[in-house]
Scaffold this motif. Structure first.
Motif, PDB file in Angstrom:
ATOM      1  N   UNK A  17       0.807  -1.208   0.000  1.00  0.00           N
ATOM      2  CA  UNK A  17       0.000   0.000   0.000  1.00  0.00           C
ATOM      3  C   UNK A  17       0.845   1.263   0.000  1.00  0.00           C
ATOM      4  N   UNK A  18       0.298   2.311  -0.617  1.00  0.00           N
ATOM      5  CA  UNK A  18       0.917   3.628  -0.506  1.00  0.00           C
ATOM      6  C   UNK A  18       0.830   4.022   0.965  1.00  0.00           C
ATOM      7  N   UNK A  19       1.963   4.430   1.554  1.00  0.00           N
ATOM      8  CA  UNK A  19       2.039   4.676   2.993  1.00  0.00           C
ATOM      9  C   UNK A  19       2.166   6.152   3.336  1.00  0.00           C
ATOM     10  N   UNK A  20       1.987   7.020   2.381  1.00  0.00           N
ATOM     11  CA  UNK A  20       2.107   8.451   2.633  1.00  0.00           C
ATOM     12  C   UNK A  20       1.565   9.229   1.455  1.00  0.00           C
ATOM     13  N   UNK A  21       1.756  10.520   1.485  1.00  0.00           N
ATOM     14  CA  UNK A  21       1.233  11.392   0.447  1.00  0.00           C
ATOM     15  C   UNK A  21       2.082  11.315  -0.820  1.00  0.00           C
ATOM     16  N   UNK A  22       1.484  10.942  -1.959  1.00  0.00           N
ATOM     17  CA  UNK A  22       2.233  10.951  -3.227  1.00  0.00           C
ATOM     18  C   UNK A  22       2.565  12.378  -3.649  1.00  0.00           C
ATOM     19  N   UNK A  23       3.637  12.530  -4.407  1.00  0.00           N
ATOM     20  CA  UNK A  23       4.039  13.811  -4.980  1.00  0.00           C
ATOM     21  C   UNK A  23       3.942  13.668  -6.496  1.00  0.00           C
ATOM     22  N   UNK A  24       3.297  14.641  -7.152  1.00  0.00           N
ATOM     23  CA  UNK A  24       3.100  14.610  -8.602  1.00  0.00           C
ATOM     24  C   UNK A  24       3.737  15.850  -9.208  1.00  0.00           C
ATOM     25  N   UNK A  25       4.477  15.645 -10.311  1.00  0.00           N
ATOM     26  CA  UNK A  25       5.100  16.771 -11.011  1.00  0.00           C
ATOM     27  C   UNK A  25       5.241  16.440 -12.491  1.00  0.00           C
ATOM     28  N   UNK A  26       5.153  17.449 -13.360  1.00  0.00           N
ATOM     29  CA  UNK A  26       5.395  17.210 -14.782  1.00  0.00           C
ATOM     30  C   UNK A  26       6.893  17.139 -15.049  1.00  0.00           C
ATOM     31  N   UNK A  27       7.298  16.274 -15.989  1.00  0.00           N
ATOM     32  CA  UNK A  27       8.707  16.262 -16.379  1.00  0.00           C
ATOM     33  C   UNK A  27       8.891  17.149 -17.610  1.00  0.00           C
ATOM     34  N   UNK A  28      10.071  17.174 -18.190  1.00  0.00           N
ATOM     35  CA  UNK A  28      10.406  18.099 -19.282  1.00  0.00           C
ATOM     36  C   UNK A  28       9.527  17.915 -20.521  1.00  0.00           C
ATOM     37  N   UNK A  29       9.064  16.675 -20.791  1.00  0.00           N
ATOM     38  CA  UNK A  29       8.232  16.474 -21.981  1.00  0.00           C
ATOM     39  C   UNK A  29       6.729  16.509 -21.669  1.00  0.00           C
ATOM     40  N   UNK A  30       6.356  16.925 -20.443  1.00  0.00           N
ATOM     41  CA  UNK A  30       4.965  17.122 -20.094  1.00  0.00           C
ATOM     42  C   UNK A  30       4.269  15.934 -19.447  1.00  0.00           C
ATOM     43  N   UNK A  31       4.938  14.754 -19.392  1.00  0.00           N
ATOM     44  CA  UNK A  31       4.322  13.607 -18.713  1.00  0.00           C
ATOM     45  C   UNK A  31       4.314  13.846 -17.214  1.00  0.00           C
ATOM     46  N   UNK A  32       3.247  13.397 -16.556  1.00  0.00           N
ATOM     47  CA  UNK A  32       3.196  13.488 -15.100  1.00  0.00           C
ATOM     48  C   UNK A  32       3.981  12.338 -14.494  1.00  0.00           C
ATOM     49  N   UNK A  33       4.711  12.633 -13.433  1.00  0.00           N
ATOM     50  CA  UNK A  33       5.492  11.643 -12.692  1.00  0.00           C
ATOM     51  C   UNK A  33       4.968  11.634 -11.264  1.00  0.00           C
ATOM     52  N   UNK A  34       4.756  10.448 -10.699  1.00  0.00           N
ATOM     53  CA  UNK A  34       4.262  10.302  -9.334  1.00  0.00           C
ATOM     54  C   UNK A  34       5.301   9.536  -8.530  1.00  0.00           C
TER      55      UNK A  34
END
Length: 65
Positions: A17-34
């Motif tokens: 299970x995810x055990x904390x708050x995920x962090x989401x950010x766009x990378x240089x080509x616009x894809x979201x990374x979690x």
């Protein structure tokens, strides 16, 4: 930026299970990374296959801090 609906559950393929708050950010080509902490102490990563897509990669472990 248009909001993206993320339909995956909070479990990886092994049932951890995810055990904390995920962090989401766009990378240089616009894809979201979690990035998220999981039970067992590992940090895992998932990303959009292409920018704006609803398809996502599988969770990949980045190891434990």
């Amino acid at each position: 930026m248009t909001p993206v609906r993320y339909a995956r559950t909070g479990r990886d393929a092994l049932g951890r299970l995810v055990a904390g708050t995920p962090v989401v950010a766009p990378n240089a080509d616009g894809r979201l990374e979690v990035f998220a902490p999981f039970t067992g102490g590992s940090i895992r990563h998932i990303r959009q296959v292409t920018a704006g897509s609803t398809a996502w990669s599988d969770w990949q472990s980045l190891g434990s801090p």
